[in-house]
Each structure stands twice: as C-alpha cells, then as structure tokens.
Scaffold this motif. Structure first.
Motif, mmCIF file in Angstrom:
data_model
loop_
_atom_site.group_PDB
_atom_site.id
_atom_site.type_symbol
_atom_site.label_atom_id
_atom_site.label_comp_id
_atom_site.label_asym_id
_atom_site.label_seq_id
_atom_site.Cartn_x
_atom_site.Cartn_y
_atom_site.Cartn_z
ATOM 1 N N TRP A 134 0.817 -1.217 0.000
ATOM 2 C CA TRP A 134 0.000 0.000 0.000
ATOM 3 C C TRP A 134 0.852 1.269 0.000
ATOM 4 N N GLU B 30 0.393 3.857 -1.449
ATOM 5 C CA GLU B 30 -0.406 5.076 -1.560
ATOM 6 C C GLU B 30 -0.903 5.585 -0.210
ATOM 7 N N LEU B 31 -0.548 4.900 0.885
ATOM 8 C CA LEU B 31 -0.978 5.370 2.194
ATOM 9 C C LEU B 31 -0.466 6.784 2.434
ATOM 10 N N PRO B 32 -1.316 7.685 2.951
ATOM 11 C CA PRO B 32 -0.877 9.073 3.151
ATOM 12 C C PRO B 32 0.104 9.161 4.312
ATOM 13 N N PRO B 33 1.010 10.131 4.302
ATOM 14 C CA PRO B 33 1.946 10.309 5.419
ATOM 15 C C PRO B 33 1.214 10.803 6.660
ATOM 16 N N THR C 100 0.261 13.070 9.801
ATOM 17 C CA THR C 100 0.177 14.531 9.862
ATOM 18 C C THR C 100 1.104 15.124 10.909
#
Length: 235
Positions: free
Chosen positions: A39, A41-44, A46
């Motif tokens: 995965w 594409e998992l967002p970093p 915050t």
C-alpha cells in the motif's frame, strides 16, 4: 613406449577429477526476494510521533548522589521522593497505588511489608558508573521496575514500567522483563530494555512473544506397601 606413458598419465589426470575432495555442484541457488512495500499510496502521518521514553525520564526531587555514587542511596527514600512529588498520581510512569504509598510510609516501622525490594546495581548506560535498579511490589500481582542514573550530584529516572512479571534479568547492559501473556496460554512476553543515547533513557528495544515449555511435575511418590498381617498365635 613413450606414447604409452603419456596416454597413461593423461588417463590418471582425467580420473583424478572424480576423486573425493573435488568441486561439486551445490544445486540451484534460491533467488533472493527483496522487501516489497505494501500500500504505497498510504498518506503520510500529519504529525511525528512522540519520542518514546520522554515521559519516563525525570529528575528525582530532593535526592542527592554525592560523587554520582548510587550505592550510597536509600532505595526507599528514592521511591518515597517520587511518591511525594506526585501524590495524586496512581497510573503511568509516576503512579503508585494508594495501598503502596501507605506501605512506603511505614517501611521503617514495618520493614517486612515494605514494597521496595532489594536494589541492584549495573552500568546500563556505558559511562562506567552503576545505575540503580529498584523493584516495587504492587497489588494485583503487579511489579514496578524503575532505573535511575546519577547526574551532576543528583538522580534521574531513566526507566519506569510495571506488569505481572514472571522474572527480571540483567544481560549485559539490558534489563529483560518476562511477563505473562494475556489470552495466549503457553506463551510469555519478553521485553529487553536498552539504553538509548539519543533519548537518554532506557527504551524497550526488543519485544517478543516466546513459547514456554511446560514444566514437568515431579513424579508421584510410590504408594507404600501394606504392612504384612501378623501371624496367628501358635498357642
């Protein structure tokens, strides 16, 4: 004759390749499989995570360590100083049960019920000076383990944790805690706490679940043979 000798020598050299000790194939070598990121594409995140151990490091108020020698300190006084600094804290790294705090206050009058166990000493930070390792008996079969390092004539706590511990071991500069595993019969947790120079604290560097071999119970003692019946009187 000369040609015959050359032919024989060539035959011996050729047969020598099959002798023991020669090179042999080890078979096919398995292909190495590199790590695959799942995965991507998992967002970093915050916000960066908090530094582990930063809440466990604290200066112990009112405790002096002349010459940075922890061997001269009273372990009960060290724990009592922390309890007095956090009188209303019952959980977390600073917390102690109310029952434990009451037992601390009576350690001189009732030493047998004092929750502070025998202290141990080991150079955990690698600076050539011993750290102080304290165990505290808590209710509900819990045990707290706290480690302190001498700094500038005072004392700084560098580790604090509690659990239902099976044992506590020292291996080199590591403090290894063995605790019961919740809901996994036949297994236990083992956590190795090691000094982290960047955090200036003892951190749980290695954590694993290990299967425990069941202990063999002692063989039951053989049943005693019944005493022989007395012979009838001849008279």
């Amino acid at each position: 004759m000369y040609a015959v000798l050359l032919t024989a020598a060539a035959a011996l050299l050729a047969s020598g390749c099959d002798d023991a000790g020669g090179l042999a194939s080890a078979g096919k070598t398995p292909m190495a499989e590199g790590p695959v990121r799942l995965w991507p594409e998992l967002p970093p995140v915050t916000a960066p995570p908090n530094d582990y151990g930063e809440t466990d490091t604290q200066r112990v108020p009112g405790i002096k360590a002349p010459g940075d020698d922890v061997h001269q300190l009273d372990p009960v006084a060290v724990v009592q100083a922390e309890a007095n600094a956090h009188p209303d804290t019952y959980t977390g790294a600073d917390g102690l049960y109310e029952e434990t705090v009451a037992q601390l206050a009576a350690c001189k009058e009732k030493p047998r019920s004092c929750p502070v166990m025998r202290p141990y000493y080991r150079d955990l930070t690698g600076d050539g000076r011993d750290e102080l390792i304290i165990g505290i008996r808590l209710p509900e079969q819990q045990t707290a383990v706290r480690c302190y390092t001498p700094e500038e004539g005072g004392l700084t706590r560098i580790m604090s944790t509690s659990d239902q511990l099976v044992s506590v071991d020292l291996a080199g500069k590591d403090v290894i805690l063995r605790s019961v595993s919740a809901g996994i019969p036949g297994y236990e947790y083992r956590t190795a706490w090691s000094w982290d120079e960047q955090q200036r604290a003892m951190l749980p560097a290695r954590d694993e679940i290990v299967r425990v071999k069941p202990s063999r119970s002692a063989d039951p003692a053989p049943a005693a043979e019944p005493a022989p019946a007395p012979e009838p009187d001849a008279s």
